[in-house]
Design an enzyme around this catalytic site. Structure first.
Site, PDB file in Angstrom:
ATOM      1  N   LYS A   1      -0.665  15.084  -7.849  1.00  0.00           N
ATOM      2  CA  LYS A   1      -2.095  14.948  -8.158  1.00  0.00           C
ATOM      3  C   LYS A   1      -2.514  16.026  -9.164  1.00  0.00           C
ATOM      4  O   LYS A   1      -3.253  15.755 -10.112  1.00  0.00           O
ATOM      5  CB  LYS A   1      -2.921  15.033  -6.864  1.00  0.00           C
TER       6      LYS A   1
ATOM      7  N   GLN B   1      -5.911  16.494   1.664  1.00  0.00           N
ATOM      8  CA  GLN B   1      -4.667  15.741   1.829  1.00  0.00           C
ATOM      9  C   GLN B   1      -4.407  15.464   3.309  1.00  0.00           C
ATOM     10  O   GLN B   1      -4.383  16.372   4.134  1.00  0.00           O
ATOM     11  CB  GLN B   1      -3.498  16.545   1.221  1.00  0.00           C
TER      12      GLN B   1
ATOM     13  N   ASP C   1     -11.656   9.947  -2.786  1.00  0.00           N
ATOM     14  CA  ASP C   1     -10.721   9.088  -2.056  1.00  0.00           C
ATOM     15  C   ASP C   1     -11.414   7.797  -1.603  1.00  0.00           C
ATOM     16  O   ASP C   1     -10.749   6.836  -1.231  1.00  0.00           O
ATOM     17  CB  ASP C   1     -10.186   9.820  -0.816  1.00  0.00           C
TER      18      ASP C   1
END
Ligand code: NAP
Length: 285
Positions: free
Chosen positions: A53, A97, A120
């Site tokens: 990422k 995460q 997200d």
């Protein structure tokens, strides 16, 4: 003859477009776009995802802020980090995460991410907006599937779509995105009866199950578009999808491979959402 949908090529093309847009944003807004990534603990797979990422951010000119917290961090400390990022105007997107180490309340930590920084697309407000066809940050993996279909020139409107899987991060948002694009959508799960016949009715079949080669040729209609979200291991430990690719491909008009299909699009859509969040915060839409 089937066409393989090349997720790597689509991801590359989209990243070029995102990089150009990021450069334009920086010039007109006079500031950077920032993505904060929070990694708690030292899970090997999570470390790889976070590294990729951050690499993705560098590639398109987004500034990344990485926070590495030890597995034994307290709930309070983890919440404080996210709350601080929520207030920071340099941060346009926040990603925690998952999964978190045992003992931490992930839901409580995630709930501190403001809707406009939820890149997200997992928060209730973004999911609610998706269900009501309102502008929102949609979950990266299913949104990546929609982007791939769009880039292939596949018109979803009026098609029968079957989504196998109803998780909050893939199946449900996938179904909503297809519905919002005017497909007629059926969602299947482990309690569905007559799964084979339902799959056989699909013009677009999306497999998001988590079981290696579960979708077999007898479940696929001639000419169907088959999208494989699965990331599984076969009997030899090799990465494969939820679709029995070798036996299914000849029945399809389009099919995504694993690896190299849906997977490469997911991080790219995170960058896409971060850009969208920055534009929205600056009202440059
Ligand atoms: P998940 O939360 O485990 O959900 C799996 C879904 O499949 C559930 O809704 C489950 O039904 C359904 N299912 C299980 N067995 C079934 C059966 N026999 N018949 C019909 N439905 C069945 O998994 P997920 O997070 O959505 O992920 C799905 C797959 O996508 C995994 O392989 C994962 O690794 C992969 N994935 C890939 C990416 C990517 O970037 N490419 C991103 C996320 C996930 P119930 O709800 O009834 O249990």
């Amino acid at each position: 003859m089937y066409k393989i949908i090349d997720g790597k090529a689509h991801s590359r093309g989209l990243r070029e477009e995102i990089a150009a847009e990021v450069a334009r944003f920086k010039q007109s807004a006079g500031r950077d776009i920032g993505l904060a990534v929070v990694l708690i603990g030292d899970d090997g797979a999570s470390k790889v995802y976070v590294r990729n990422k951050i690499k993705g951010c560098e590639e398109v000119g987004i500034r990344s802020y990485a926070y590495y917290l030890p597995a034994d961090v307290s709930q309070r400390q983890a919440e404080d980090v996210v709350a601080e990022l929520a207030r920071d105007p340099a941060v346009n997107g926040i990603l925690v995460q998952l999964p978190l180490p045992p003992g931490l309340d992930a839901q409580k930590i995630l709930s501190l991410i403001p809707v406009e920084k939820d890149v997200d697309g997992f928060c209730e407000s973004n999911m609610g907006s998706l269900c009501m066809s309102r502008p929102c940050l949609a979950a990266c993996t299913p949104n990546g599937v929609m982007k791939m279909l769009e880039r292939e020139g596949i018109n979803v409107s009026g098609k029968r779509a079957v989504v196998v899987g109803r998780s909050n991060i893939v199946g449900k948002p996938m179904a909503m995105l297809l519905l919002n694009a005017d497909a007629t959508v059926t969602v299947c799960h482990s309690k569905t009866t007559g799964l084979k016949d339902i799959c056989l009715s699909a013009d677009i079949l999306v497999a998001a199950i988590g079981r290696a080669k579960f979708i077999t040729a007898d479940m696929v209609k001639e000419g169907a578009i088959v999208i494989d979200v699965g990331m599984d291991r076969d009997e030899n430990g090799r990465l494969c999808g939820d679709v029995d690719f070798e036996n299914v491909k000849d029945k399809c008009s389009y099919i995504t491979p694993v690896p190299g299909g849906v997977g490469p699009m997911t991080i790219t859509m995170l960058l896409y959402n971060t850009l969208a969040a920055a534009k929205r915060s600056a009202e440059i839409v």
